[in-house]
Design a protein around this motif. Structure first.
Motif, short mmCIF file in Angstrom:
data_model
loop_
_atom_site.label_atom_id
_atom_site.label_comp_id
_atom_site.label_asym_id
_atom_site.label_seq_id
_atom_site.Cartn_x
_atom_site.Cartn_y
_atom_site.Cartn_z
N ILE A 113 69.29 45.14 61.60
CA ILE A 113 70.09 45.29 60.38
C ILE A 113 69.68 44.26 59.34
O ILE A 113 69.56 44.57 58.14
CB ILE A 113 71.59 45.15 60.72
N ILE A 114 69.43 43.02 59.77
CA ILE A 114 69.01 41.96 58.84
C ILE A 114 67.65 42.32 58.23
O ILE A 114 67.43 42.12 57.02
CB ILE A 114 68.93 40.61 59.57
N ALA A 115 66.72 42.85 59.04
CA ALA A 115 65.41 43.23 58.51
C ALA A 115 65.54 44.34 57.48
O ALA A 115 64.88 44.31 56.42
CB ALA A 115 64.50 43.67 59.66
N ILE A 116 66.39 45.34 57.75
CA ILE A 116 66.60 46.41 56.78
C ILE A 116 67.23 45.87 55.50
O ILE A 116 66.84 46.24 54.38
CB ILE A 116 67.47 47.52 57.40
N ALA A 117 68.20 44.97 55.65
CA ALA A 117 68.84 44.36 54.47
C ALA A 117 67.83 43.55 53.65
O ALA A 117 67.86 43.57 52.41
CB ALA A 117 70.01 43.48 54.90
N ALA A 118 66.92 42.83 54.34
CA ALA A 118 65.90 42.06 53.62
C ALA A 118 64.95 42.98 52.86
O ALA A 118 64.56 42.67 51.72
CB ALA A 118 65.13 41.19 54.61
N LEU A 119 64.59 44.10 53.45
CA LEU A 119 63.73 45.05 52.74
C LEU A 119 64.43 45.62 51.51
O LEU A 119 63.81 45.77 50.44
CB LEU A 119 63.33 46.19 53.69
N ILE A 120 65.72 45.92 51.64
CA ILE A 120 66.47 46.42 50.48
C ILE A 120 66.53 45.36 49.39
O ILE A 120 66.35 45.65 48.19
CB ILE A 120 67.88 46.84 50.92
N TYR A 121 66.75 44.11 49.78
CA TYR A 121 66.82 43.02 48.80
C TYR A 121 65.49 42.82 48.09
O TYR A 121 65.44 42.67 46.86
CB TYR A 121 67.26 41.74 49.51
N GLN A 122 64.38 42.83 48.84
CA GLN A 122 63.07 42.66 48.22
C GLN A 122 62.73 43.83 47.32
O GLN A 122 62.17 43.65 46.23
CB GLN A 122 62.01 42.48 49.30
N PHE A 123 63.04 45.04 47.74
CA PHE A 123 62.76 46.21 46.91
C PHE A 123 63.55 46.15 45.60
O PHE A 123 63.02 46.43 44.53
CB PHE A 123 63.11 47.48 47.68
N ALA A 124 64.83 45.77 45.70
CA ALA A 124 65.65 45.69 44.50
C ALA A 124 65.17 44.56 43.59
O ALA A 124 65.13 44.73 42.36
CB ALA A 124 67.11 45.47 44.88
N GLY A 125 64.78 43.42 44.18
CA GLY A 125 64.28 42.32 43.36
C GLY A 125 63.00 42.67 42.64
O GLY A 125 62.77 42.25 41.50
N THR A 129 74.15 43.35 46.82
CA THR A 129 75.41 44.02 47.16
C THR A 129 75.22 44.99 48.33
O THR A 129 76.00 44.99 49.30
CB THR A 129 75.96 44.77 45.94
N VAL A 130 74.17 45.82 48.26
CA VAL A 130 73.93 46.78 49.33
C VAL A 130 73.60 46.07 50.63
O VAL A 130 74.09 46.44 51.71
CB VAL A 130 72.80 47.75 48.92
N ALA A 131 72.76 45.03 50.56
CA ALA A 131 72.39 44.30 51.77
C ALA A 131 73.61 43.62 52.40
O ALA A 131 73.80 43.64 53.62
CB ALA A 131 71.31 43.27 51.45
#
Length: 719
Positions: free
Chosen positions: A363-375, A385-387
């Motif tokens: 879950i943390i890895a998926i959240a990190a990918l979402i954060y990097q993609f959004a950034g 927010t999503v992460a």
């Protein structure tokens, strides 16, 4: 809960031998649920005949199990859990149905909604048994198929050992790079492999006497994949058959990987070989990591459950861990099942901890990918927010059952421990929010020679190159000569005009003593001659600019490739680079980069960092280059310079590749302001070609989640 309970007589009960234990599989006849209980638990369920109260059941259990400590609280919990699973019914329902509690029939509308697990959305499927029964039975038997399978796998393993040095250099092993460049190929391979994987489960289950209750499509992280429900395999009496059904998918994928290995050895085309390597990677390594991992509820988990004789391993281990933690926090008594699973098998709690930590890491890895993609797309606040919602929801689902206080019937006098749950929750949140975590910044980059200089054509002309890419040159050496007839004619005209005026000026000087009235004419002629000399000097400078010389010593490198473009006044077209032999005599526009001259011994990376990220980059930080098709070679470097002022002009190859968004009005410029970061690379980068593009992962200073949220808010809003 009613005082009198009755065991459902319509359940399909199957007695299985799992190692040294006896387990009972209880299947509901009108829905798709299977329940697993031990032999003692099944005996107690049989005591519930609708006539005994809970107190009578407790006395009966104490007499029947004299060697076990069965508390009334634990028995009540066990019976309540059995009623929640619809294994027991109240007396009113049983009497109304004449001891046939069919009111518990399966209702499709009661299925879990798709948002219960948004990462794996299951669409409604169909029952494929009638199609599986139409498959032909091979007359030569299972032994022949098994022999052929092992022969193919043995040949593939032999080829892998023989070509191991060549195989490891294939770029297809880097699935991340494949996804960036050939995402359609990766999706087709993954979807095709998973379809064969699930069909293997269904065929094996049906051939061994089981039923495939449902087969359909599932969106796994947005990628459509096939799924099939073969939980009825638990009804098979043979332990080997049950394990084989669980392993059938991995066996099929290993067979695909073996065939791809053989085809790879027989193929010479690089692009086709890359596809075979992707199939090998997906069907071997990823299959073992994902499907063979016993910490996730995939094939490896079910094989482990049957191997150790604990069918519902995840449920039992979670229950064991929950009861241990609740006993520490709330001093809550253990339930009936816990007397066996927790006290006698503490490794179940250890398995629950390992499985929970692994899922949380995913879950943390998926959240990190979402954060990097959004950034990377300028929406950092939305990514945070999503992460955070993803992480908090996973924590809430795991801690909810532990932190909820027990009911009054089971609550004991524990005034000194009531502060423990909120303190633990606050400590976990503070630890997760305030502890510094590693952080990286990924930005586009291009490879350049250290202290390299570009040679540009200052004037237009037809090029005639005197050097080739890779030649060593010294300062002042001629690289190419441009032929421009218009400039040559202008120089010749200026030279003739100057010579004419100089001749007239000399003639008037000899006549000045005899004809006084020629003085004014002589002065005007000398002034015209001076102006003609200046025009001649300018024309000679224009012509000399047609000779391209090297500004420094080094090696000649090719510039960026480009598509063919016609000259305004000529039909000649050129493409590639001006140094190519096919472009000899082609028209070169002013401002064209003819070549690059730099040091051949060392390389550097020019990273273009966005303004919102450049404040994190500092001199001395470690950089790792993410370059496609590097055959597993890791290129590292160190930041040596960060430009203080932003630029809009960047490497044209990054704009052409789409790694940097170009300005719609000026395609040769970036849409946003960027800062150049120079990175000196290690010796492993010496063989990288100049102008190689990719991504640079800069290891910046660690930061906590709280500080990242604050930074994202400051960047998203103008305070």
């Amino acid at each position: 809960m009613s005082a009198h309970l009755q065991f459902r007589r319509d359940l399909i009960c199957c007695r299985l031998q799992a190692g040294n234990r006896i387990i009972w599989v209880l299947k509901e006849p009108f829905c798709r649920d299977h329940h697993y209980v031990g032999n003692d638990e099944f005996t107690i369920l049989g005591f519930a005949d609708g006539c005994r109260s809970v107190e009578d059941l407790h006395r009966h259990c104490v007499i029947h199990f004299p060697s076990r400590v069965i508390t009334s609280e634990g028995l009540v919990r066990f019976l309540a859990d059995a009623k929640r699973k619809r294994l027991l019914l109240g007396p009113t329902t049983a009497k109304a149905l004449n001891v046939t509690p069919t009111e518990e029939r399966y209702d499709p509308r009661k299925r879990r909604p798709w948002w219960h697990n948004p990462l794996a959305i299951r669409c409604p499927g169909v029952n494929p048994d009638r199609w599986l029964d139409c498959l032909p039975n091979f007359s030569f038997g299972t032994s022949c198929l098994a022999t052929a399978y092992f022969v193919v796998v043995a040949i593939a393993a032999t080829l892998a050992m023989v070509y191991s040095s060549e195989l490891v250099r294939e770029p297809g092993w880097n699935l991340v790079a494949v996804a960036d460049n050939h995402w359609t190929t990766l999706i087709v391979v993954v979807v095709g492999a998973k379809i064969i994987h699930e069909l293997a489960h269904a065929i094996a289950c049906r051939r061994l006497g089981g039923h495939c209750r449902e087969i359909g499509v599932m969106l796994l992280l947005g990628v459509p994949c096939l799924y099939c429900d073969v939980s009825s395999a638990w009804m098979l009496p043979s332990r080997f058959h049950r394990i084989f059904v669980s392993a059938a998918g991995m066996i099929a994928e290993f067979g695909l990987a073996a065939l791809a290995m053989i085809l790879w050895a027989m193929t010479s085309d690089d692009d086709v070989r890359a596809v075979w390597v992707v199939i090998i990677a997906v069907c071997s390594i990823s299959t073992v990591v994902v499907n063979g991992n016993p910490l996730l509820r995939y094939d490896g988990y079910f094989m482990l459950c049957d191997g150790i004789g604990v069918p519902n391993l995840a449920g039992k281990s979670t229950l064991a861990l929950k009861q241990l933690v609740r006993r520490v926090i709330w001093n809550e008594p253990l339930s009936f099942v816990d007397n066996e699973t927790v006290a006698g098998n503490l490794w179940l709690a250890a398995y629950a901890i390992a499985s929970g930590l692994y899922r949380f890491m995913v879950i943390i890895a998926i959240a990190a990918l979402i954060y990097q993609f959004a950034g990377g797309h300028g929406i950092s606040l939305l990514g945070v927010t999503v992460a955070m919602l993803l992480v908090v929801s996973s924590l809430y689902s795991g801690l909810r059952s532990i932190l909820v206080p027990p009911s009054a019937a089971f609550r004991r006098n524990t005034p000194n421990r009531r502060w423990l749950p909120p303190l633990v929750a606050a400590a976990v949140i503070a630890l997760g929010m305030l502890v510094p975590l590693p952080r990286t910044v990924v930005q586009p980059m291009t490879i350049a020679a250290i202290e390299s200089q570009s040679v540009f054509a200052l004037r237009g002309g037809r090029i005639h190159c005197l050097v080739k890419a890779g030649d060593e040159v010294m300062p002042g050496d001629t690289i190419a000569i441009l032929q421009n007839d218009e400039l040559q004619q202008q120089r010749l005209h200026s030279e003739l005009r100057y010579q004419l005026l100089e001749s007239q000026s000399a003639t008037l000087a000899t006549l000045r003593t005899s004809q006084v009235n020629q003085s004014a004419t002589m002065i005007a002629t000398q002034a015209a001659a001076t102006a003609a000399r200046q025009r001649l000097r300018l024309a000679e400078e224009e012509v000399s600019a047609l000779k391209l010389v090297t500004p420094r010593a080094g090696v000649v490198y090719r510039p960026t490739h480009r598509e063919a473009t016609p000259h305004d006044d000529d039909s000649a077209m050129w493409s590639g680079t001006p140094l190519d032999n096919v472009n000899d005599g082609a028209w070169i526009e002013p401002g064209t980069c003819v070549c690059i001259v730099g040091d051949d011994s060392n390389r550097e990376a020019i990273v273009y960092a966005a303004q919102q990220d450049v404040s994190l980059v500092e001199i001395g930080q470690t950089v790792q280059l993410l370059i496609p098709r590097q055959n597993g070679n890791v290129v590292t470097g160190q930041v040596v310079d960060v430009s203080a002022t932003p630029v809009q002009h960047c490497a044209i190859e990054l704009l052409q590749a789409g790694l940097i968004a170009s300005d719609p009005k000026q395609p040769a410029m970036s849409r946003q302001w960027l800062h150049q970061v120079r990175v000196v690379l290690s010796e492993s980068a010496d063989g990288l070609p100049i102008r190689t593009i990719g991504q640079a992962k800069i290891q910046v200073n660690s930061a906590s989640i709280a500080s990242r949220i604050v930074r994202a808010m400051l960047q998203s809003f103008h305070w």
